[in-house]
Design an enzyme around this catalytic site. Structure first.
Site, mmCIF file in Angstrom:
data_model
loop_
_atom_site.group_PDB
_atom_site.id
_atom_site.type_symbol
_atom_site.label_atom_id
_atom_site.label_comp_id
_atom_site.label_asym_id
_atom_site.label_seq_id
_atom_site.Cartn_x
_atom_site.Cartn_y
_atom_site.Cartn_z
ATOM 1 N N GLU A 118 105.392 -54.663 24.449
ATOM 2 C CA GLU A 118 105.039 -53.585 23.524
ATOM 3 C C GLU A 118 104.638 -54.168 22.169
ATOM 4 O OE1 GLU A 118 107.210 -49.615 21.625
ATOM 5 O OE2 GLU A 118 108.415 -51.249 22.443
ATOM 6 N N HIS A 119 105.486 -55.023 21.618
ATOM 7 C CA HIS A 119 105.212 -55.711 20.353
ATOM 8 C C HIS A 119 105.155 -57.213 20.612
ATOM 9 C CE1 HIS A 119 107.809 -52.143 19.393
ATOM 10 N NE2 HIS A 119 106.811 -51.893 18.567
ATOM 11 N N TYR A 169 106.596 -34.245 20.871
ATOM 12 C CA TYR A 169 108.035 -34.259 21.111
ATOM 13 C C TYR A 169 108.668 -35.258 20.155
ATOM 14 C CZ TYR A 169 112.585 -34.143 23.260
ATOM 15 O OH TYR A 169 113.933 -33.967 23.452
ATOM 16 N N SER A 205 112.272 -50.035 24.099
ATOM 17 C CA SER A 205 111.502 -50.861 23.175
ATOM 18 C C SER A 205 111.531 -52.326 23.593
ATOM 19 C CB SER A 205 112.058 -50.714 21.757
ATOM 20 O OG SER A 205 111.231 -51.372 20.834
#
Length: 428
Positions: free
Chosen positions: A322-323, A125, A232
């Protein structure tokens, strides 16, 4: 950017509260209805939803190879070169993730093993509009190809002016086998159950909005999914050796993604905290996506000041970002303190966007604290494992008493009798 000076326990409660995700019952219900309609009415339902949501009337979902080739051939050479560089680095990194099965024949008369097999068909996707990211397509498709997936198909929302040429070029570069102009929850339903035009897949990969994420949750079990991606996140650990201007720029690099993005800095320096906060304010004023980034900074972002480096890592492991950037003196010496992070960036020159585009490690990462138990997308996500065994009669005879004993302890007489039948004991 708000600066918080509290004890470690209070800070941990704060970050855990900010990580919690609420279920939107209206979205859940709407998506459930879309999926049911696609299952029942196939292409007709998908076309109706595309007209309703994307304002595009389609006669054919599948994009022609001519359109894809034209996008690649007419792409800005600089963009093409950047995509090809990214492909090389992503490929070289993910080639190292390839695993093999094994055969164990150490016991007399016993053969045991495990074989690895690629999935047959996967669906990627790719979001449309301003969130059309060719880099994410490379990160999705290349590991699948390296794993040996037989067919990689892509779905992306149709656009009035056509699909982003860079996305189409990236699809060609990555070896995507077919592209379908379908988006939203209806695309996820089509991939999961299949329609007259769109084949059902074994696994669905890729980020999307809340409707896409909810649809992925609801079709899980019919197909596999990579993860349910949230907004994010970037977490930065920094001491007074770090440059506050660079830290501010890195925080904003993720804040500009989404109003719900989460930029966090944890430091043991109050002076650095204030300098970064000031730089975030000044840099926001000249950022093209100022409105989005400002909302993220104000609603989800903060700077936490703690007493020592060990507390910095303790708190960040609770965040499980996430980071994670580690901008400390000699950052590699702290690798063993990192327990929960999707991807780690060591030192001031490993700015997070390096990993977004060309470094090679995957940028499809666990979010919303799920790095506590999840991993980045990789080649291993596109293979399945199957075990096998073979016994001689003598080898089975040696272990038969243990098998029948355990079977009867569990009340499964048929199991025991199946083993005994190999030695001519029957219960007719």
């Amino acid at each position: 950017m708000k600066i918080i000076n509290e004890d470690l326990a209070s800070l941990k409660r704060l970050v855990q509260t900010k990580t919690q995700q609420l279920t939107d019952l209206k979205v859940e219900s709407a998506v459930r209805e879309i999926i049911a309609n696609v299952i029942k009415n196939g292409d007709a339902a998908v076309k109706d939803y595309e007209t309703q949501f994307d304002k595009v009337t389609l006669t054919d979902f599948k994009l022609s190879q001519t359109v894809i080739d034209d996008a690649y051939n007419n792409l800005d050479p600089q963009v093409k070169d950047a995509l090809l560089l990214a492909k090389r680095n992503i490929t070289s990194f993910h080639e190292k993730e390839k695993a093999t099965g094994f055969i164990d024949a150490e016991q007399p008369g016993v053969l045991r093993g495990q074989k690895l097999m690629p999935l047959n068909r996967v669906g990627l996707y790719v979001p449309g509009g301003t969130a059309a990211y060719p880099s994410t397509l490379l990160m999705s498709a290349l590991p699948a190809k390296i794993a040996g997936v037989n067919e990689v198909i892509m779905v992306t929302p149709p656009q009035v002016d056509g699909i982003n040429p860079a996305v189409l070029a990236a699809a060609k570069i990555a070896g995507v086998d077919a592209i379908y102009q379908v988006g939203g929850a209806q695309a996820i339903a089509a991939l999961a159950y299949g329609t007259e035009s769109i084949p059902a897949v074994d696994k669905i990969i890729g980020p999307g909005n809340i409707f896409v994420a909810t649809a992925k949750k609801q079709v899980f079990g019919q197909v596999a999914i990579d993860m349910v991606a949230g907004p994010s996140e970037i977490g930065i650990l920094a001491d007074d050796s770090a440059d506050p201007r660079q830290l501010a720029a890195d925080l904003l690099s993720q804040a500009e993604h989404d109003r719900r993005a989460r930029p966090i800095l944890i430091t043991d320096s109050a002076d650095l905290a204030q300098a970064v906060s000031d730089n975030v304010t000044s840099q926001l004023k000249v950022l093209p996506r100022e409105a989005i980034a400002t909302d993220a900074v104000n609603e989800k972002g903060f700077i936490a000041v703690v007493a020592k480096i060990e507390e910095m890592f303790d708190l960040m492991n609770t965040v499980a970002p996430e980071h994670l950037e580690v901008q400390l003196k000699n950052p590699t010496q702290y690798l063993n303190l990192i327990k929960n992070a999707g991807s780690v960036f060591l030192g001031r020159y490993a700015s997070e966007p390096l990993g977004d585009y060309v470094a090679g490690p995957n940028h499809i990462l666990p979010t919303s604290g799920t790095a506590r138990f999840s991993s980045p997308l990789g080649v291993y996500d596109f293979v399945k494992r199957t075990s096998f065994i073979q016994y001689t009669k003598d080898a089975l005879a040696k272990e038969a008493p243990a098998i029948t004993t355990l079977a009867r302890v569990e009340g499964l007489e048929g199991h025991a009798r199946a083993i005994e039948s190999r030695f001519d004991t029957y219960y007719d």
